[in-house]
Write an enzyme that holds these catalytic residues in place. Structure first.
Site, mmCIF file in Angstrom:
data_model
loop_
_atom_site.group_PDB
_atom_site.id
_atom_site.type_symbol
_atom_site.label_atom_id
_atom_site.label_comp_id
_atom_site.label_asym_id
_atom_site.label_seq_id
_atom_site.Cartn_x
_atom_site.Cartn_y
_atom_site.Cartn_z
ATOM 1 N N TYR A 97 2.007 74.995 0.965
ATOM 2 C CA TYR A 97 2.147 75.608 -0.360
ATOM 3 C C TYR A 97 3.577 76.094 -0.504
ATOM 4 C CZ TYR A 97 1.499 78.979 -4.191
ATOM 5 O OH TYR A 97 1.596 79.688 -5.358
ATOM 6 N N ASP A 99 10.828 75.701 4.070
ATOM 7 C CA ASP A 99 10.301 76.791 3.257
ATOM 8 C C ASP A 99 9.827 77.876 4.216
ATOM 9 O OD1 ASP A 99 9.038 78.576 1.662
ATOM 10 O OD2 ASP A 99 7.684 77.152 0.696
ATOM 11 N N LYS A 151 9.105 87.190 0.625
ATOM 12 C CA LYS A 151 8.192 88.075 1.348
ATOM 13 C C LYS A 151 8.906 89.166 2.177
ATOM 14 C CE LYS A 151 4.296 85.151 0.625
ATOM 15 N NZ LYS A 151 3.966 83.755 0.694
HETATM 16 C C1 PLP Z 1 4.116 82.845 -0.613
HETATM 17 C C2 PLP Z 1 4.816 81.554 -0.453
HETATM 18 C C3 PLP Z 1 5.549 80.969 -1.499
HETATM 19 C C4 PLP Z 1 5.558 81.539 -2.894
HETATM 20 O O1 PLP Z 1 6.130 82.786 -2.954
HETATM 21 P P1 PLP Z 1 5.809 83.721 -4.241
HETATM 22 O O2 PLP Z 1 6.664 84.912 -4.011
HETATM 23 O O3 PLP Z 1 4.330 83.979 -4.189
HETATM 24 O O4 PLP Z 1 6.192 82.931 -5.439
HETATM 25 C C5 PLP Z 1 6.260 79.822 -1.240
HETATM 26 N N1 PLP Z 1 6.248 79.246 -0.025
HETATM 27 C C6 PLP Z 1 5.550 79.771 1.002
HETATM 28 C C7 PLP Z 1 5.601 79.110 2.332
HETATM 29 C C8 PLP Z 1 4.794 80.922 0.809
HETATM 30 O O5 PLP Z 1 4.065 81.407 1.833
#
Ligand code: PLP
Length: 421
Positions: free
Chosen positions: A144, A239, A267
């Protein structure tokens, strides 16, 4: 368990907010029941509107590596409130945060701050296309990357099948620009590059997958990905929105010693406030406006509150490098309670108990989990004051605020469930 006030709040919320929530998984559709409405957090615990308290293994879905209301973060936020909450003009703290990120993740030679992980991945992909002049992206099934149109795609039947959108509202042309491949398959990558090599702008991957539950990369997988992208002139985007400052101070790229071209984070770097960032090779990042032709902007980007919380967070992590070894030890102790018939995947303080006896190495094997049994486990734990993510396909997170007592209680509650069959 009494959730009367939460039930009433959910009823009221549903009248005005779709599903009563501002992000779908919070609605507990994966496990059933009423989500507790949270009124307060402190250290490793959260408290709901009905007075129940829980040991929190969600940690706001990853950011709260130091627990709720860490004193250093609170103090930094109070200091910023004295000067103003937003200027839409450059501030010194933004440089400081970017420098701290680069110090921990040296591949991020230049950095742009945004407001969420979604914005970071969306911008990194646009940049990859602008830099390479190519249109296709490879993503891995089950990973994701936020709700970016072109990335809400899962694999069709064949290895190099062009994507079908996972959601209504994504034009086929966007989905068609994405090739979804099974995670951990080098053969699938090789085949896709053989077929489409000259058109692939980037491969984007969660180097440790966290959004289909925790799935580590197979030995050699990230290395092969690095080699293939370099050989075919495609960019490698890690990512690390979840793994950055989580699985190691320098993220998964430090843990596995792989240098991507671009990295997205979020995060943890916001200490619980909304933030994201993308960065990488200076020659690539120089294609972003106002220096280059790839446009990307943000009214609240580099927001003083988010940036100050981030600096406080990263300062704490830099001061206490032993945090990662402690998290590793505590999480390993907690995970030692996984019984037979359960597959435990863990990297550092990120872990998932999959309700299947077979190894979980990709999305297909993750989906073989017994989600109904997971749902019963989830509610058993919730009733005993343990708050897990309300889905089998999420990672759990330990924070530095979790105590041995928390871990003992959690392991005891889990053991009770498994003893009962
Ligand atoms: C949480 C997450 C996202 C999206 O981040 P948001 O701040 O919720 O838009 C993208 N990539 C990864 C790997 C994630 O865990």
């Amino acid at each position: 368990m009494n959730l009367k006030k939460s039930e009433a709040l959910l009823q009221r919320a549903r009248q005005i907010i779709p599903g009563g929530v501002n992000s779908p998984v919070r609605a507990f559709r994966g496990v059933g029941g009423t989500p507790p409405f949270i009124v307060r957090g402190d250290g490793s615990h959260i408290f709901d509107a009905d007075g129940n308290s829980y040991i929190d293994y969600v940690g706001s879905w990853g950011p709260l590596l130091l627990g709720h209301r860490h004193p250093a973060v609170m103090e930094a936020l109070r200091a910023v409130l004295e000067i103003g909450t937003s200027f839409g003009a450059p501030t010194e703290r933004e440089i400081q945060l970017a420098e701290m990120i680069r110090e921990a993740i040296p591949s991020m030679e230049m950095i742009r701050l945004v407001n969420s992980g979604t914005e970071a991945t969306m911008s990194a992909l646009r940049l990859a296309r602008g830099f390479t002049g190519r249109t296709l992206t490879i993503k891995l099934e089950g990973c994701y990357h936020g709700h970016v149109d072109s990335l809400l795609v899962k694999a069709g039947s064949g290895v190099a099948t062009l994507g079908i959108p996972d959601t209504a509202g994504v034009p086929a042309a966007f989905a068609d620009s994405t090739i979804a491949l099974p995670f951990n398959s080098v053969a699938a990558l090789e085949e896709a590059f053989e077929k489409h090599g000259n058109h692939i702008a980037a491969v984007i991957v969660e180097p440790v997958a966290g959004n289909m539950g925790c799935i580590p990369p197979a030995p050699g997988y990230l290395e092969a990905m690095r080699e293939l992208t370099a050989k075919h002139g495609a960019l490698l985007i890690f990512d690390e929105v979840m793994t950055g400052f989580r699985v190691a101070h320098g993220g998964a790229q430090q843990l596995y010693a792989i240098k991507p071209d671009l990295t997205t984070i979020g995060k943890v770097i916001g200490g619980g406030l909304p933030i994201g960032a993308y960065g990488g090779r200076a020659d690539i990042m120089s294609h972003i406006a106002p220096v280059g032709p790839v446009y990307q902007a943000g009214t609240l980007s580099g927001n003083p509150l988010a940036v100050a919380a981030g600096i406080a967070m990263l300062t704490e992590l830099k001061k206490n490098p032993a945090i990662y070894a402690e998290l590793e030890k505590k999480t390993a102790a907690l995970c030692a309670s996984a019984p037979a018939g359960i597959t435990l995947n863990r990297v550092g303080s990120m872990f998932t108990f999959f309700f299947t006896g077979a190894a979980v190495t990709d999305y297909t094997t993750a989906k073989r989990s017994d989600t109904a049994r997971f749902g019963r486990f989830f509610h058993h734990m919730l009733e005993r004051g343990v708050y897990l993510a309300p889905s089998q396909f999420e990672a759990a997170f330990l924070s530095a605020a979790h105590t041995e007592e928390d871990i003992r209680k959690t392991a005891a509650a889990a053991a009770e469930f498994f003893a009962a069959g």
